[in-house]
Design a protein around this motif. Structure first.
Motif, PDB file in Angstrom:
ATOM      1  N   GLY A  76      37.927  30.679  49.711  1.00  0.00           N
ATOM      2  CA  GLY A  76      38.441  31.950  49.197  1.00  0.00           C
ATOM      3  C   GLY A  76      37.882  33.111  50.009  1.00  0.00           C
ATOM      4  O   GLY A  76      36.898  32.967  50.736  1.00  0.00           O
ATOM      5  N   ASP A  77      38.535  34.257  49.896  1.00  0.00           N
ATOM      6  CA  ASP A  77      38.029  35.425  50.623  1.00  0.00           C
ATOM      7  C   ASP A  77      38.530  36.704  49.991  1.00  0.00           C
ATOM      8  O   ASP A  77      39.551  36.706  49.279  1.00  0.00           O
ATOM      9  CB  ASP A  77      38.477  35.366  52.089  1.00  0.00           C
ATOM     10  CG  ASP A  77      37.579  36.197  53.001  1.00  0.00           C
ATOM     11  OD1 ASP A  77      36.543  36.707  52.524  1.00  0.00           O
ATOM     12  OD2 ASP A  77      37.910  36.335  54.190  1.00  0.00           O
TER      13      ASP A  77
ATOM     14  N   VAL B 221      47.334  35.640  49.545  1.00  0.00           N
ATOM     15  CA  VAL B 221      46.920  36.557  48.475  1.00  0.00           C
ATOM     16  C   VAL B 221      47.430  37.963  48.794  1.00  0.00           C
ATOM     17  O   VAL B 221      47.708  38.286  49.953  1.00  0.00           O
ATOM     18  CB  VAL B 221      45.384  36.587  48.273  1.00  0.00           C
ATOM     19  CG1 VAL B 221      44.852  35.209  47.913  1.00  0.00           C
ATOM     20  CG2 VAL B 221      44.651  37.138  49.493  1.00  0.00           C
TER      21      VAL B 221
ATOM     22  N   ARG C 255      51.439  46.050  41.961  1.00  0.00           N
ATOM     23  CA  ARG C 255      51.711  44.628  42.171  1.00  0.00           C
ATOM     24  C   ARG C 255      53.144  44.345  42.655  1.00  0.00           C
ATOM     25  O   ARG C 255      53.325  43.576  43.614  1.00  0.00           O
ATOM     26  CB  ARG C 255      51.396  43.842  40.895  1.00  0.00           C
ATOM     27  CG  ARG C 255      51.627  42.358  41.066  1.00  0.00           C
ATOM     28  CD  ARG C 255      51.374  41.562  39.802  1.00  0.00           C
ATOM     29  NE  ARG C 255      49.977  41.434  39.498  1.00  0.00           N
ATOM     30  CZ  ARG C 255      49.396  41.971  38.435  1.00  0.00           C
ATOM     31  NH1 ARG C 255      50.113  42.678  37.600  1.00  0.00           N
ATOM     32  NH2 ARG C 255      48.129  41.796  38.208  1.00  0.00           N
TER      33      ARG C 255
ATOM     34  N   TYR D 164      53.916  42.229  46.060  1.00  0.00           N
ATOM     35  CA  TYR D 164      54.639  40.948  46.145  1.00  0.00           C
ATOM     36  C   TYR D 164      55.938  41.088  46.950  1.00  0.00           C
ATOM     37  O   TYR D 164      56.359  40.123  47.614  1.00  0.00           O
ATOM     38  CB  TYR D 164      54.887  40.362  44.751  1.00  0.00           C
ATOM     39  CG  TYR D 164      53.683  39.572  44.262  1.00  0.00           C
ATOM     40  CD1 TYR D 164      53.320  38.379  44.890  1.00  0.00           C
ATOM     41  CD2 TYR D 164      52.901  40.012  43.204  1.00  0.00           C
ATOM     42  CE1 TYR D 164      52.208  37.656  44.473  1.00  0.00           C
ATOM     43  CE2 TYR D 164      51.782  39.293  42.772  1.00  0.00           C
ATOM     44  CZ  TYR D 164      51.443  38.106  43.415  1.00  0.00           C
ATOM     45  OH  TYR D 164      50.348  37.384  43.007  1.00  0.00           O
TER      46      TYR D 164
ATOM     47  N   ALA E 277      48.172  31.550  44.131  1.00  0.00           N
ATOM     48  CA  ALA E 277      47.615  31.496  42.767  1.00  0.00           C
ATOM     49  C   ALA E 277      48.238  32.580  41.901  1.00  0.00           C
ATOM     50  O   ALA E 277      47.552  33.193  41.093  1.00  0.00           O
ATOM     51  CB  ALA E 277      46.098  31.630  42.811  1.00  0.00           C
TER      52      ALA E 277
ATOM     53  N   ALA F 213      49.792  34.555  38.997  1.00  0.00           N
ATOM     54  CA  ALA F 213      49.656  34.323  37.556  1.00  0.00           C
ATOM     55  C   ALA F 213      50.400  35.373  36.743  1.00  0.00           C
ATOM     56  O   ALA F 213      50.733  35.148  35.589  1.00  0.00           O
ATOM     57  CB  ALA F 213      48.179  34.306  37.180  1.00  0.00           C
ATOM     58  N   SER F 214      50.663  36.533  37.351  1.00  0.00           N
ATOM     59  CA  SER F 214      51.461  37.570  36.680  1.00  0.00           C
ATOM     60  C   SER F 214      52.933  37.150  36.766  1.00  0.00           C
ATOM     61  O   SER F 214      53.271  36.162  37.424  1.00  0.00           O
ATOM     62  CB  SER F 214      51.272  38.901  37.410  1.00  0.00           C
ATOM     63  OG  SER F 214      51.705  38.740  38.757  1.00  0.00           O
TER      64      SER F 214
ATOM     65  N   GLY G  52      53.775  37.303  40.261  1.00  0.00           N
ATOM     66  CA  GLY G  52      53.033  36.262  40.972  1.00  0.00           C
ATOM     67  C   GLY G  52      53.641  34.888  40.739  1.00  0.00           C
ATOM     68  O   GLY G  52      53.762  34.086  41.666  1.00  0.00           O
TER      69      GLY G  52
ATOM     70  N   PRO H 291      42.562  40.518  38.311  1.00  0.00           N
ATOM     71  CA  PRO H 291      43.957  40.439  37.892  1.00  0.00           C
ATOM     72  C   PRO H 291      44.036  40.187  36.396  1.00  0.00           C
ATOM     73  O   PRO H 291      43.158  39.538  35.820  1.00  0.00           O
ATOM     74  CB  PRO H 291      44.488  39.241  38.666  1.00  0.00           C
ATOM     75  CG  PRO H 291      43.578  39.076  39.821  1.00  0.00           C
ATOM     76  CD  PRO H 291      42.244  39.564  39.379  1.00  0.00           C
TER      77      PRO H 291
ATOM     78  N   HIS I  21      43.288  36.727  34.936  1.00  0.00           N
ATOM     79  CA  HIS I  21      41.900  36.317  34.778  1.00  0.00           C
ATOM     80  C   HIS I  21      41.313  36.910  33.499  1.00  0.00           C
ATOM     81  O   HIS I  21      40.552  36.269  32.788  1.00  0.00           O
ATOM     82  CB  HIS I  21      41.063  36.764  35.978  1.00  0.00           C
ATOM     83  CG  HIS I  21      41.277  35.930  37.195  1.00  0.00           C
ATOM     84  ND1 HIS I  21      42.484  35.866  37.829  1.00  0.00           N
ATOM     85  CD2 HIS I  21      40.441  35.115  37.874  1.00  0.00           C
ATOM     86  CE1 HIS I  21      42.371  35.051  38.868  1.00  0.00           C
ATOM     87  NE2 HIS I  21      41.142  34.582  38.907  1.00  0.00           N
TER      88      HIS I  21
HETATM   89  C1  LIG Z   1      41.440  29.177  42.132  1.00  0.00           C
HETATM   90  C2  LIG Z   1      41.806  30.588  42.535  1.00  0.00           C
HETATM   91  C3  LIG Z   1      41.355  31.079  43.749  1.00  0.00           C
HETATM   92  C4  LIG Z   1      41.661  32.395  44.140  1.00  0.00           C
HETATM   93  N1  LIG Z   1      41.186  32.842  45.341  1.00  0.00           N
HETATM   94  C5  LIG Z   1      41.431  34.113  45.714  1.00  0.00           C
HETATM   95  C6  LIG Z   1      40.898  34.611  46.930  1.00  0.00           C
HETATM   96  O1  LIG Z   1      40.225  33.914  47.653  1.00  0.00           O
HETATM   97  N2  LIG Z   1      41.158  35.905  47.261  1.00  0.00           N
HETATM   98  C7  LIG Z   1      41.914  36.736  46.465  1.00  0.00           C
HETATM   99  O2  LIG Z   1      42.104  37.901  46.833  1.00  0.00           O
HETATM  100  N3  LIG Z   1      42.448  36.284  45.309  1.00  0.00           N
HETATM  101  C8  LIG Z   1      42.200  35.005  44.917  1.00  0.00           C
HETATM  102  N4  LIG Z   1      42.693  34.551  43.713  1.00  0.00           N
HETATM  103  C9  LIG Z   1      43.508  35.463  42.902  1.00  0.00           C
HETATM  104  C10 LIG Z   1      44.987  35.214  43.119  1.00  0.00           C
HETATM  105  O3  LIG Z   1      45.348  35.428  44.460  1.00  0.00           O
HETATM  106  C11 LIG Z   1      45.857  36.091  42.217  1.00  0.00           C
HETATM  107  O4  LIG Z   1      45.732  37.434  42.550  1.00  0.00           O
HETATM  108  C12 LIG Z   1      45.493  35.928  40.789  1.00  0.00           C
HETATM  109  O5  LIG Z   1      45.562  34.579  40.431  1.00  0.00           O
HETATM  110  C13 LIG Z   1      46.348  36.786  39.847  1.00  0.00           C
HETATM  111  O6  LIG Z   1      47.690  36.626  40.045  1.00  0.00           O
HETATM  112  P1  LIG Z   1      48.637  37.887  40.234  1.00  0.00           P
HETATM  113  O7  LIG Z   1      48.354  38.388  41.631  1.00  0.00           O
HETATM  114  O8  LIG Z   1      50.012  37.327  40.067  1.00  0.00           O
HETATM  115  O9  LIG Z   1      48.241  38.883  39.193  1.00  0.00           O
HETATM  116  C14 LIG Z   1      42.426  33.242  43.298  1.00  0.00           C
HETATM  117  C15 LIG Z   1      42.889  32.737  42.065  1.00  0.00           C
HETATM  118  C16 LIG Z   1      42.570  31.436  41.669  1.00  0.00           C
HETATM  119  C17 LIG Z   1      43.062  30.939  40.333  1.00  0.00           C
END
Ligand SMILES: Cc1cc2nc3c(=O)[nH]c(=O)nc-3n(C[C@H](O)[C@H](O)[C@H](O)COP(=O)(O)O)c2cc1C
Length: 450
Positions: free
Chosen positions: A58-59, A132, A151, A155, A223, A225-226, A229, A338, A341
């Motif tokens: 991750g970063d 991301v 957001r 996207y 990842a 989740a919204s 997203g 986000p 989370h």
């Molecule tokens: C296992 C996992 C790893 C993630 N790693 C990163 C990461 O390395 N860098 C980052 O900016 N976001 C990371 N995220 C966040 C996602 O990119 C994303 O922004 C988040 O799940 C919320 O979704 P949304 O952007 O649709 O609101 C991670 C999420 C998860 C569940």
């Protein structure tokens, strides 16, 4: 529900110093040198020996948005950049997949097409790109902006970004390169394509100065989740990371993704959904609890509270610590985590009737749980076999010990139960995940009669 069989997908999410905020203080932890490549090398090789599918890196484009005074008491403020780190890991591993994180909000498609494509060539086709969009103001402030764009805008840019990158990766058709030393023809100009993209966000002429990556397109990881997203993930993602507080919620997310994929005209099997879980493993439940408590004792109270406040984007000092977590109205803060989370944490607090103290000091923002190896394997099996996930992304709480514990204690049980593979089936990440290699768009066009 149908019980499925066969190996699940396994990914290790390595964070320097460990995912638990106190873990860097453990004796022998990578906290001794979080910039050390050798730590990553050893952990990646352990994961490869266990036949994991992926090491995930991750970063973020910031130190971490905590006040300096508190950040200084964590190991979170520094890390290696993941594309560079992945290149180094590619050279010392041979079979395991490697996933690097890069943001579509703060890069250019031509740059990332080259970087991720190069990684795929260097690794012999073992690369995934965690796409991301970044989500905090402090990251935006490193790239000339005061605030992170909303957001939907992020996207929308991400979609065009990805379309351009894939278009660039298709510059050379697979049979374009002739290397005919007799005739002097290096490649076939008819099978070499400029992109000529002009869209709302990007104007990219191409061609990409690189032969097609071994996987055609490196695996797209995400990842989302919204609402935006999930739509992006369902349309583009191949390896997804999800964060859900219970098996029921995980099943709902899984269904939403698979249905979204079918609606977007994709085969739902072309998307692998991984549930993110933070295991702290012991031979017995007591041993696991003791390890967990050892880390909990190393937590700094102020840091824990500040982290929780950062996650929620709000001041939590008004909430009594020993009462149940109340309904909290979340602000629309662009410096928080986000929304997914945040909801994950609040859902967990509600489902498990946690107090504010447990939320703030127990969570560490992630799904940490101590389990005996046997109990952990049971839980993974249930999630996998009853359709809550296609596999797991293990956010390793304490490193390197958490990796060796998992590999030595849980993997043998998983293997006996057929939940982790005996050996890699292919040479590329796609082959090992059972994902088809995308056909070059120009080759497809050529094979369809006019
Ligand atoms: C296992 C996992 C790893 C993630 N790693 C990163 C990461 O390395 N860098 C980052 O900016 N976001 C990371 N995220 C966040 C996602 O990119 C994303 O922004 C988040 O799940 C919320 O979704 P949304 O952007 O649709 O609101 C991670 C999420 C998860 C569940």
């Amino acid at each position: 529900m149908a019980q499925r069989k066969g190996p699940a997908v396994w990914a290790a999410f390595l964070w320097p110093g460990g995912h638990h905020h106190g873990a860097w203080r453990l004796p022998g932890s990578t906290g001794d040198d979080i910039m050390s490549f050798d730590n990553y090398r050893r952990m990646a090789l352990d994961c490869e020996r266990a036949k994991f599918d992926v090491v995930f890196l991750g970063d973020r484009l910031d130190a971490w948005p905590l006040p300096d005074e508190y950040l200084a008491r964590t190991a979170r403020g520094a890390r290696l950049e993941t594309i560079t780190l992945t290149a180094a890991l590619a050279a010392v591993t041979s079979r395991i997949g490697l996933v690097a994180t890069a943001s579509t909000t703060f890069s250019e498609p031509f740059n990332l097409a080259r970087q991720i494509g190069s990684l795929d060539h260097i690794s012999g086709g073992r690369i995934g790109w965690n796409v991301v969009t970044s989500y905090t103001d402090d990251q935006a402030q490193n790239y000339g902006l005061d605030h992170i764009p909303p957001r939907p805008a992020r996207y929308a840019r991400a979609q065009e970004f990805l379309d351009v990158v894939k278009g660039l990766w298709d510059t050379y058709e697979d049979d374009a390169v002739l290397r005919d030393k007799e005739t002097g023809q290096f490649f076939d100009a008819d099978r070499f394509h400029k992109l000529g993209h002009e869209g709302s966000h990007f104007k990219v002429a191409g061609p990409l100065n690189m032969e097609r990556p071994p996987q055609g397109h490196p695996v797209i990881c995400q990842a989302g989740a919204s609402k935006d997203g999930i739509a992006f993930a369902a349309r583009n993602g191949e390896l997804l990371f999800s964060i859900n507080s219970s098996i029921e919620r995980a099943r709902d997310y899984y269904q939403a993704i698979k249905t979204g994929a079918a609606d977007a005209g994709r085969d739902p099997d072309d998307i692998k959904v991984l549930a993110s879980i933070n295991p702290v493993i012991g031979r017995t439940q007591d041993e696991a609890e003791e390890k967990y408590q050892q880390m909990q004792r190393l937590l700094d109270d102020d840091v824990s509270r500040t982290f929780a406040e950062m996650y929620f984007g709000m001041d939590l000092s008004g909430y009594p610590l020993d009462e149940l977590v109340p309904e909290i109205e979340l602000p629309d803060a662009s410096h928080g985590m986000p929304r997914a989370h945040q909801e994950y944490m609040l859902n967990k607090a509600r489902d498990e009737k946690l107090t504010m103290r447990q939320l703030v000091y127990g969570f560490n923002g992630t799904n940490i749980y101590p389990k005996s190896a046997e109990a952990a394997a049971d839980e993974f099996q249930e999630w996998y076999e009853t359709g809550a996930a296609d596999g797991f992304i293990l956010q390793i709480s304490h490193v390197p010990e958490g990796v060796t514990d998992f590999v030595e204690l849980v993997v043998p049980i998983l293997r006996r139960r057929g939940l982790i593979r005996e050996d890699y089936v292919g040479t590329t990440l796609r082959e090992n995940l059972g994902l088809a290699r995308p056909v070059n768009r120009h080759t497809t066009a050529r094979s369809v009669p006019a």
